[in-house]
Design a protein around this motif. Structure first.
Motif, PDB file in Angstrom:
ATOM      1  N   GLY A 263       0.962  -1.111   0.013  1.00 14.97           N
ATOM      2  CA  GLY A 263      -0.358   0.113   0.549  1.00 14.97           C
ATOM      3  C   GLY A 263       1.302   1.087  -0.170  1.00 14.97           C
ATOM      4  O   GLY A 263       1.764   1.338   0.645  1.00 14.97           O
ATOM      5  N   GLU A 387      -6.217  -3.964  -7.161  1.00 14.87           N
ATOM      6  CA  GLU A 387      -6.368  -5.012  -6.878  1.00 14.87           C
ATOM      7  C   GLU A 387      -7.014  -6.309  -6.926  1.00 14.87           C
ATOM      8  O   GLU A 387      -7.758  -6.990  -6.055  1.00 14.87           O
ATOM      9  CB  GLU A 387      -7.706  -4.638  -4.425  1.00 14.87           C
ATOM     10  N   GLY A 413      -1.626  -6.079  -4.670  1.00 14.36           N
ATOM     11  CA  GLY A 413      -1.312  -5.294  -3.635  1.00 14.36           C
ATOM     12  C   GLY A 413       0.003  -6.403  -2.739  1.00 14.36           C
ATOM     13  O   GLY A 413      -1.679  -7.255  -2.662  1.00 14.36           O
ATOM     14  N   GLN A 416      -1.701  -7.554   0.947  1.00 15.18           N
ATOM     15  CA  GLN A 416      -3.456  -6.744   1.572  1.00 15.18           C
ATOM     16  C   GLN A 416      -5.134  -7.487   0.898  1.00 15.18           C
ATOM     17  O   GLN A 416      -5.794  -7.036   0.684  1.00 15.18           O
ATOM     18  CB  GLN A 416      -2.933  -5.281   0.300  1.00 15.18           C
ATOM     19  N   ARG A 568      -9.383   1.272   1.386  1.00 13.47           N
ATOM     20  CA  ARG A 568      -8.029   1.328   0.420  1.00 13.47           C
ATOM     21  C   ARG A 568      -8.130   1.985  -1.159  1.00 13.47           C
ATOM     22  O   ARG A 568      -9.558   2.043  -1.560  1.00 13.47           O
ATOM     23  CB  ARG A 568      -8.508   0.098   0.320  1.00 13.47           C
ATOM     24  N   TRP A 614      -4.700  -6.118   8.002  1.00  3.71           N
ATOM     25  CA  TRP A 614      -6.128  -4.948   6.780  1.00  3.71           C
ATOM     26  C   TRP A 614      -5.455  -4.011   7.571  1.00  3.71           C
ATOM     27  O   TRP A 614      -5.789  -3.204   7.220  1.00  3.71           O
ATOM     28  CB  TRP A 614      -7.229  -5.593   8.212  1.00  3.71           C
ATOM     29  N   ILE A 617      -3.932  -1.852   5.977  1.00  4.72           N
ATOM     30  CA  ILE A 617      -4.262  -0.849   4.848  1.00  4.72           C
ATOM     31  C   ILE A 617      -4.392   0.332   5.703  1.00  4.72           C
ATOM     32  O   ILE A 617      -3.995   1.808   4.517  1.00  4.72           O
ATOM     33  CB  ILE A 617      -5.360  -1.875   3.918  1.00  4.72           C
TER      34      ILE A 617
END
Length: 652
Positions: A263, A387, A413, A416, A568, A614, A617
Motif C-alpha cells: 500500500g 487490487e 497489493g 493486502q 483502501r 488489514w 491498509i
C-alpha cells in the motif's frame, strides 16, 4: 438568471453557450432575472459516479416561477398522441440530458427511430447513448430528492443545419435539433419524446413539483468543482506522462501489465498514468474496475477535474465497481433475468457463465456483438483491475474470457489480501512475455516518518511488510490519543487548522471509523464522528452510507468519512483512524471464525497476522499526519506504545 458551468473552450461548453443564447432570444431579459423569479442552470461536461453512464455533455436545469410560454412552430403530439400546433405551452421546470454531436451529414444516419453516428469503422446509436444518459441522471436525482422527477433528453447535431425530411416529416420526430436552434425548438424536441401533458387547461413542460425542484436546484451536481492542492497533486501525477507510463500505455490491451507493491507504493497511480497516456496518444478506451465504491468515486472526482471522458470519440477512461460491471455482463449473457443482486450466489453465477462458454452456448462472435451494440457499457480496449489479488477466481476467469487475458492488466497489493485465497491470473496469459511486470517498492504517498512508523510497526508485530522510505518527502507526524476522537473537539479543530494552514482544504482530510461508530438516522446511515463535525458547523461527506459513497464529494469544504473497509486506495493529507484497536479486534475475530469453519484462511496465516494486514491498509492512507485513537492496553495500543519509545520524535 442563467448560469453556465464548465471548462471553457470545449465543444460541450460552446453548446452550453448556444443554449444560453437561445433562451435569451426566446425570453429576452431572462439572463438578468433574479434567481428567485426564474433560474436556468447549464453545465458542460458533467461527470456522474456510481452509474452505468458517467459522462453527460450538457445538463440543463430550468426552474421558472413566472409565466413563461413557448409556441411550437412544428407539429407535436400530446401524451395521448393527439397533434397540437400553435397552442401555447407553459414551461414550469425541466431537467435535461443533452448529447452534443459534431458529425457532418456523411458521419450520421438519421431515421424516424433516432440518430446513429460513425465512430471509426463502427456505427453507434447516439439516441440510445442519450437515453442511457437520461436514465443515469434520473437515477441520480431520484437518490438526491427521494422523488421521481422527469428527466428529458435531446441531441444537438451541430454538424448539420437542418434535420432531414422523409415524405414531408422531420426525422427524428423528437429528441434532436440541428445546429442552429431556438429554445422553443430545443424544449419541444425534449418534450416530444414522450408527448406533452396537460395540467388543468394548459399544456406544460414540467419535470417535478416545487418541493422536488427545490432539492434539485440546491444539489451540488451543477456547481463548479474546485481542485484543492491535494487534487492538483493527484492530477499532476496522472498527467506527468513519465517514460514508464508511456511504455506501459503501448502494452495496454495487447499485453498484460502487472504492477505489484505494498500500500502507498503507487500501483493505482501508475496504472492510471498508463491509461491516461493510452487515451492521449493512442485513443484507447480503458475501464478501471475496483470493488471499493469509495475509491471509484474518488478516482471519478479526479477524472472530472481533469475533464477526462469515459466514452469520448477519441477514447477515454471509465471507472466502475467490479460487481456492478460483472452483474451487467451476467444479465446480458442470460445468467440473470432481472436487475436484482444475489450476493450469496454471485460466484456460482460467474461459474455458470463460464460453463456457457465451455459448452459453446456462447461464442466470441456473440460477445463482440454485445460490445458493439452496447458500446458505452461493454466496449473497451483494455480492462484495468485494482487490487487484483482479491478477485474471486470465477470472477477473474470470466473477465479474462470476455476480454482476453492480454487485455486485462492488474494492480496487485502485496500482503493486502482481504477477500479469501489469492487469485490466479496467470493461466489467462500462459506463455506471454512478462514485459509488463513491475514491482514497486518505494513509499510514494507517505512522508518519511510515516513510512518509518509503518515499517517499525510491521516489524514489531512480525509482519513481512516493508516499503522503501520516501526520502523525497521528509517529515510526517503521528498523533496518538487514548479516547475517541469524536469526543476531542479541540483536537479536531487543531487537526483541521493544521491541514488548512498547510494549504489544504477539508476534503483533503480522510477519517476512518469502525462499525460501532455508525448509526442509523432514518433511512440513512451516519457516523457519530460526522454528527460531531456537523455540530461544529462543518460540512461532511459521510460515506458510511452507500448512497453517499457512490457519489464523489463535490465541495472542497466537505470532510470525508468512510468505514475502514472502504478506505483502501484513498489518501488524505491528514488521516484519522478512529478506534483502530476495535478494527483490529473485529478483523481478528472474523479471521478466527473463518478459520474455525475452514474458510477464508490465507496459507496458514494466524488470525492476528490477518488482522495486522488489514490494519496496514488504513495506516498507509496518510500523506503528512496520522491520528490514531486506541486504548493503551489493547493489542494495537501496546504495539504502538512499544515502537513509540524508539521513534519518539515522530509522535506528537
Amino acid at each position: 438568471m442563467i448560469e453556465i458551468i464548465g471548462t471553457q473552450g470545449s465543444p460541450e461548453y460552446d453548446a452550453a453557450l448556444a443554449i444560453k443564447q437561445a433562451f435569451i432570444q426566446t425570453w429576452p431579459g431572462i439572463d438578468a432575472t433574479p434567481a428567485e423569479a426564474g433560474l436556468i442552470r447549464i453545465a458542460a461536461n458533467v461527470k456522474l459516479s456510481g452509474h452505468k453512464v458517467s459522462d453527460i455533455d450538457v445538463v440543463v436545469i430550468g426552474y421558472l416561477h413566472g409565466k413563461r410560454y413557448i409556441v411550437p412552430t412544428t407539429s407535436v403530439s400530446d401524451v395521448d398522441g393527439n397533434r397540437i400546433l400553435g397552442a401555447k405551452i407553459r414551461v414550469r421546470s425541466f431537467i435535461a440530458a443533452i448529447e452534443v454531436k459534431d458529425h457532418g451529414a456523411a458521419g450520421m444516419q438519421i431515421a424516424a427511430g433516432g440518430v446513429t453516428v460513425r465512430y471509426g469503422n463502427k456505427w453507434k446509436s447516439a439516441t440510445d447513448q442519450n437515453e442511457e444518459q437520461r436514465y443515469a441522471l434520473l437515477e441520480y436525482f431520484q437518490q438526491v430528492t427521494g422523488g421521481n422527477p422527469w428527466v428529458y433528453r435531446c441531441l444537438i447535431l451541430r454538424g448539420i443545419d437542418t434535420l432531414p425530411k422523409f415524405r414531408g416529416r422531420v426525422h427524428p420526430a423528437a429528441g434532436a435539433v440541428a445546429g442552429p436552434f431556438s429554445a422553443t425548438a430545443l424544449l419541444v424536441a425534449m418534450a416530444a419524446v414522450n408527448g406533452i401533458p396537460k395540467l388543468g387547461d394548459e399544456y406544460v413542460i414540467r419535470s417535478a413539483n416545487a418541493e422536488t425542484m427545490d432539492l434539485v436546484v440546491e444539489d451540488g451536481l451543477l456547481t463548479p468543482l474546485i481542485p484543492t492542492s491535494l487534487d492538483r497533486k493527484k492530477m499532476d501525477r496522472i498527467a506527468a506522462r513519465p517514460a514508464e507510463a508511456q511504455e506501459l500505455a503501448s502494452l495496454l490491451g495487447v499485453n498484460r501489465v502487472h504492477l505489484r507493491g505494498h500500500g502507498g507504493t503507487g500501483k493505482t497511480v501508475l496504472l492510471l498514468q498508463a491509461a491516461y497516456e493510452a487515451y492521449l496518444r493512442q485513443g484507447k478506451r480503458c475501464l478501471l474496475l475496483t470493488y471499493n465504491t469509495a475509491l471509484a468515486a474518488d478516482i471519478q472526482r479526479t477524472l472530472a477535474l481533469m475533464n477526462i471522458p469515459a466514452d469520448g470519440e477519441g477514447g477515454g477512461l471509465a471507472v466502475r465497481t467490479s460487481m456492478s460491471f460483472m452483474y451487467a455482463w451476467l444479465r446480458r449473457l442470460g445468467v440473470l433475468e432481472d436487475d436484482g443482486v444475489d450476493l450469496a450466489n454471485y460466484e456460482q453465477k460467474c461459474r455458470q457463465a463460464l460453463e456457457y462458454f465451455e459448452k459453446e452456448a456462447l461464442d466470441p462472435a456473440e460477445i463482440e456483438t454485445i460490445k458493439s451494440t452496447d458500446f458505452l457499457q461493454f466496449d473497451f480496449d483494455a480492462i484495468l483491475i485494482d487490487e487484483a489479488q482479491d478477485w474471486p477466481q470465477a470472477e477473474a476467469d470470466l473477465i479474462c474470457r470476455l476480454y482476453g487475458g492480454s487485455a486485462v492488466s492488474l494492480a496487485d497489493g502485496v500482503s493486502q489480501l482481504v477477500r479469501g485465497s489469492p487469485t490466479n491470473w496467470k493461466s489467462s496469459v500462459s506463455g506471454q512475455s512478462k514485459v509488463g511486470q513491475r514491482h514497486l517498492q518505494s513509499g510514494l504517498r507517505m512522508k518519511a516518518n510515516l513510512c518509518a512508523f509503518a515499517n517499525a510497526l510491521a516489524e514489531e508485530v512480525g509482519l513481512p511488510w516493508r516499503v522503501d522510505v520516501n526520502r523525497e518527502g521528509p517529515g510526517g507526524r503521528i498523533v496518538l490519543v487514548q479516547e475517541s476522537y469524536a469526543n476531542l473537539g479541540e483536537l479536531q479543530k487543531e487537526v483541521l487548522a493544521s491541514a488548512l494552514n498547510a494549504g489544504n482544504m477539508p476534503v483533503d482530510l480522510l477519517h476512518c471509523v469502525p462499525p460501532s461508530g455508525v448509526i442509523h438516522d432514518g433511512e440513512r446511515r451516519v457516523s457519530r464522528l460526522g454528527q460531531k463535525f456537523v455540530a461544529q458547523g462543518w460540512k461532511v461527506w459521510d460515506a458510511v452510507d452507500e448512497r453517499t459513497r457512490r457519489q464523489f464529494p463535490r465541495s472542497a469544504e466537505e470532510l470525508r468519512i468512510v468505514q475502514y473497509e472502504s478506505c483502501r486506495g484513498l489518501e488524505g493529507w491528514t488521516t484519522v483512524l478512529e478506534g483502530l484497536d476495535e478494527f483490529w479486534e473485529l478483523k481478528r475475530s472474523q479471521a478466527s471464525q473463518n478459520q474455525s469453519m475452514g474458510a477464508g484462511s490465507e496459507s496458514g496465516a494466524s488470525s492476528e497476522a490477518i488482522a495486522w494486514r488489514w490494519c496496514m491498509i488504513p495506516l498507509t492512507r496518510p500523506i503528512d499526519t496520522v491520528v490514531i485513537s486506541c486504548a493503551p492496553n489493547s493489542v494495537v495500543g501496546v504495539a504502538i506504545g512499544s515502537i513509540r519509545r524508539s521513534l519518539g520524535d515522530v509522535f506528537y
